[in-house]
Design a protein around this motif. Sequence first.
Motif, PDB file in Angstrom:
ATOM      1  N   ILE A   7      47.157  55.587  33.495  1.00 46.67           N
ATOM      2  CA  ILE A   7      47.539  54.499  34.427  1.00 46.67           C
ATOM      3  C   ILE A   7      48.171  53.252  33.604  1.00 46.67           C
ATOM      4  N   TRP A   8      48.817  52.172  34.059  1.00 51.23           N
ATOM      5  CA  TRP A   8      49.397  51.025  33.599  1.00 51.23           C
ATOM      6  C   TRP A   8      48.140  50.115  32.963  1.00 51.23           C
ATOM      7  N   ASN A   9      48.603  49.322  32.001  1.00 50.00           N
ATOM      8  CA  ASN A   9      47.484  48.420  31.393  1.00 50.00           C
ATOM      9  C   ASN A   9      47.409  47.154  32.006  1.00 50.00           C
ATOM     10  N   ILE A  10      46.286  46.882  32.561  1.00 45.49           N
ATOM     11  CA  ILE A  10      45.700  45.620  33.084  1.00 45.49           C
ATOM     12  C   ILE A  10      46.119  44.449  32.260  1.00 45.49           C
ATOM     13  N   GLN A  11      46.124  44.467  30.976  1.00 48.93           N
ATOM     14  CA  GLN A  11      46.373  43.339  29.726  1.00 48.93           C
ATOM     15  C   GLN A  11      47.819  42.960  30.131  1.00 48.93           C
ATOM     16  N   ASP A  12      48.604  43.708  30.539  1.00 51.03           N
ATOM     17  CA  ASP A  12      49.999  43.378  30.802  1.00 51.03           C
ATOM     18  C   ASP A  12      49.938  42.132  32.084  1.00 51.03           C
ATOM     19  N   LEU A  14      47.454  40.638  32.972  1.00 54.20           N
ATOM     20  CA  LEU A  14      46.540  39.171  32.618  1.00 54.20           C
ATOM     21  C   LEU A  14      47.425  38.342  31.795  1.00 54.20           C
ATOM     22  N   ALA A  15      48.330  38.934  30.769  1.00 47.33           N
ATOM     23  CA  ALA A  15      48.972  38.233  30.237  1.00 47.33           C
ATOM     24  C   ALA A  15      50.129  37.291  30.819  1.00 47.33           C
ATOM     25  N   TRP A  16      50.591  38.220  31.956  1.00 47.65           N
ATOM     26  CA  TRP A  16      51.576  37.383  32.754  1.00 47.65           C
ATOM     27  C   TRP A  16      51.150  36.577  33.718  1.00 47.65           C
ATOM     28  N   LEU A  17      49.665  36.484  33.989  1.00 48.63           N
ATOM     29  CA  LEU A  17      49.093  35.677  34.684  1.00 48.63           C
ATOM     30  C   LEU A  17      48.822  34.059  33.918  1.00 48.63           C
ATOM     31  N   GLU A  18      48.635  34.420  32.761  1.00 46.12           N
ATOM     32  CA  GLU A  18      48.534  33.279  32.040  1.00 46.12           C
ATOM     33  C   GLU A  18      49.697  32.417  31.633  1.00 46.12           C
ATOM     34  N   THR A  19      50.944  33.248  31.674  1.00 42.67           N
ATOM     35  CA  THR A  19      52.096  32.348  31.474  1.00 42.67           C
ATOM     36  C   THR A  19      53.000  32.312  32.658  1.00 42.67           C
ATOM     37  N   HIS A  33      48.201  34.667  43.541  1.00 45.67           N
ATOM     38  CA  HIS A  33      47.482  34.360  42.518  1.00 45.67           C
ATOM     39  C   HIS A  33      46.112  34.906  42.812  1.00 45.67           C
ATOM     40  N   VAL A  34      45.345  34.203  43.974  1.00 45.60           N
ATOM     41  CA  VAL A  34      44.152  34.579  44.448  1.00 45.60           C
ATOM     42  C   VAL A  34      43.929  36.114  44.692  1.00 45.60           C
ATOM     43  N   ALA A  35      44.799  36.716  45.693  1.00 44.09           N
ATOM     44  CA  ALA A  35      44.677  37.981  45.718  1.00 44.09           C
ATOM     45  C   ALA A  35      44.793  38.928  44.428  1.00 44.09           C
ATOM     46  N   LEU A  36      45.634  38.757  43.451  1.00 50.52           N
ATOM     47  CA  LEU A  36      45.527  39.199  42.283  1.00 50.52           C
ATOM     48  C   LEU A  36      44.179  38.861  41.397  1.00 50.52           C
ATOM     49  N   LEU A  37      43.666  37.785  41.512  1.00 55.34           N
ATOM     50  CA  LEU A  37      42.411  37.563  40.811  1.00 55.34           C
ATOM     51  C   LEU A  37      41.264  38.169  41.414  1.00 55.34           C
ATOM     52  N   LEU A  38      41.057  38.213  42.641  1.00 56.69           N
ATOM     53  CA  LEU A  38      40.230  38.995  43.533  1.00 56.69           C
ATOM     54  C   LEU A  38      40.370  40.485  43.159  1.00 56.69           C
ATOM     55  N   LEU A  39      41.467  41.202  43.070  1.00 61.07           N
ATOM     56  CA  LEU A  39      41.207  42.355  42.827  1.00 61.07           C
ATOM     57  C   LEU A  39      40.843  42.822  41.288  1.00 61.07           C
ATOM     58  N   LEU A  40      41.265  41.888  40.485  1.00 59.28           N
ATOM     59  CA  LEU A  40      41.111  42.038  38.958  1.00 59.28           C
ATOM     60  C   LEU A  40      39.414  41.741  38.755  1.00 59.28           C
ATOM     61  N   ALA A  41      39.011  40.954  39.585  1.00 62.00           N
ATOM     62  CA  ALA A  41      37.416  40.696  39.366  1.00 62.00           C
ATOM     63  C   ALA A  41      36.665  41.622  39.989  1.00 62.00           C
ATOM     64  N   SER A  42      37.091  42.447  41.187  1.00 61.03           N
ATOM     65  CA  SER A  42      36.319  43.310  41.758  1.00 61.03           C
ATOM     66  C   SER A  42      36.649  44.872  41.732  1.00 61.03           C
ATOM     67  N   PHE A 146      54.297  42.977  40.056  1.00 59.59           N
ATOM     68  CA  PHE A 146      54.661  44.167  39.361  1.00 59.59           C
ATOM     69  C   PHE A 146      55.974  44.284  38.628  1.00 59.59           C
ATOM     70  N   ASN A 147      56.890  43.873  39.502  1.00 56.29           N
ATOM     71  CA  ASN A 147      58.323  44.055  39.308  1.00 56.29           C
ATOM     72  C   ASN A 147      58.408  43.224  37.891  1.00 56.29           C
ATOM     73  N   ASP A 148      57.870  41.720  37.993  1.00 58.12           N
ATOM     74  CA  ASP A 148      58.404  40.945  36.848  1.00 58.12           C
ATOM     75  C   ASP A 148      57.616  41.589  35.405  1.00 58.12           C
ATOM     76  N   ILE A 149      56.523  42.263  35.576  1.00 56.07           N
ATOM     77  CA  ILE A 149      55.856  42.885  34.200  1.00 56.07           C
ATOM     78  C   ILE A 149      56.433  44.548  33.969  1.00 56.07           C
ATOM     79  N   GLY A 150      57.267  44.813  34.835  1.00 51.48           N
ATOM     80  CA  GLY A 150      57.884  46.012  34.784  1.00 51.48           C
ATOM     81  C   GLY A 150      56.961  47.240  34.875  1.00 51.48           C
TER      82      GLY A 150
END
Length: 200
Positions: A7-12, A14-19, A33-42, A146-150
């Motif tokens: 599966i793809w790496n969540i770190q990609d 996380l790095a995109w969100l930071e920048t 942003h909130v949708a992504l954070l909620l899914l990442l946190a849960s 997803f498109n932005d981070i490939g």
Amino acid sequence: MSPKSKIWNIQDLLAWLETHPPDRESIFQVSRHVALLLLLASGRRIHDLTLLSISAENCIISERSVTFWPMFGPKTDGTRGRQSGWLLHKSDNRTFDLVSWVRSLIDVTSVRRKSQDGLLNLFITTRGKVKAASRAVIAGWLKTSFNDIGVNCTPRSIRSAVASYDYARDTPLDEILKRGNWRGSANFFKHYCKAGGQVC
């Protein structure tokens, strides 16, 4: 039981969100942003986001945390029980501080949601007719990231990516299952927990 696929790496992500900090005046950017954070946190399903409400009984925001008690309807709701609540703690990292971002989402959507009486869903459409955002609409928001981070995977793959990432970091299994609202470990290992990589 060892993971069977990749599966793809969540770190990609996380790095995109930071920048790519969202514009707090943009309903679309803050909603995504909130949708992504909620899914990442849960690690929950995209559909579960459609069941979050800002009503007083469903949403409790304090200085250090935000708690959601979902409306009835997720895949695991039924006669045997209801989906567990979401307890999310404040982060010192402004990018990932859900307490602040949930407040921003409520603020930025306040004027738009007034055109629809009783519209208390946390996520609403960002354009066109004002109504609760559907699973498909929210998935569309995520796909732009997803498109932005490939990442050439469907947005629903985020549940598997989060599960795999947490398991690989030795997060206790009980904690992963509770946070992601899993009924048990069998389905988790069979379909969701996978090795790192870019293959869906």
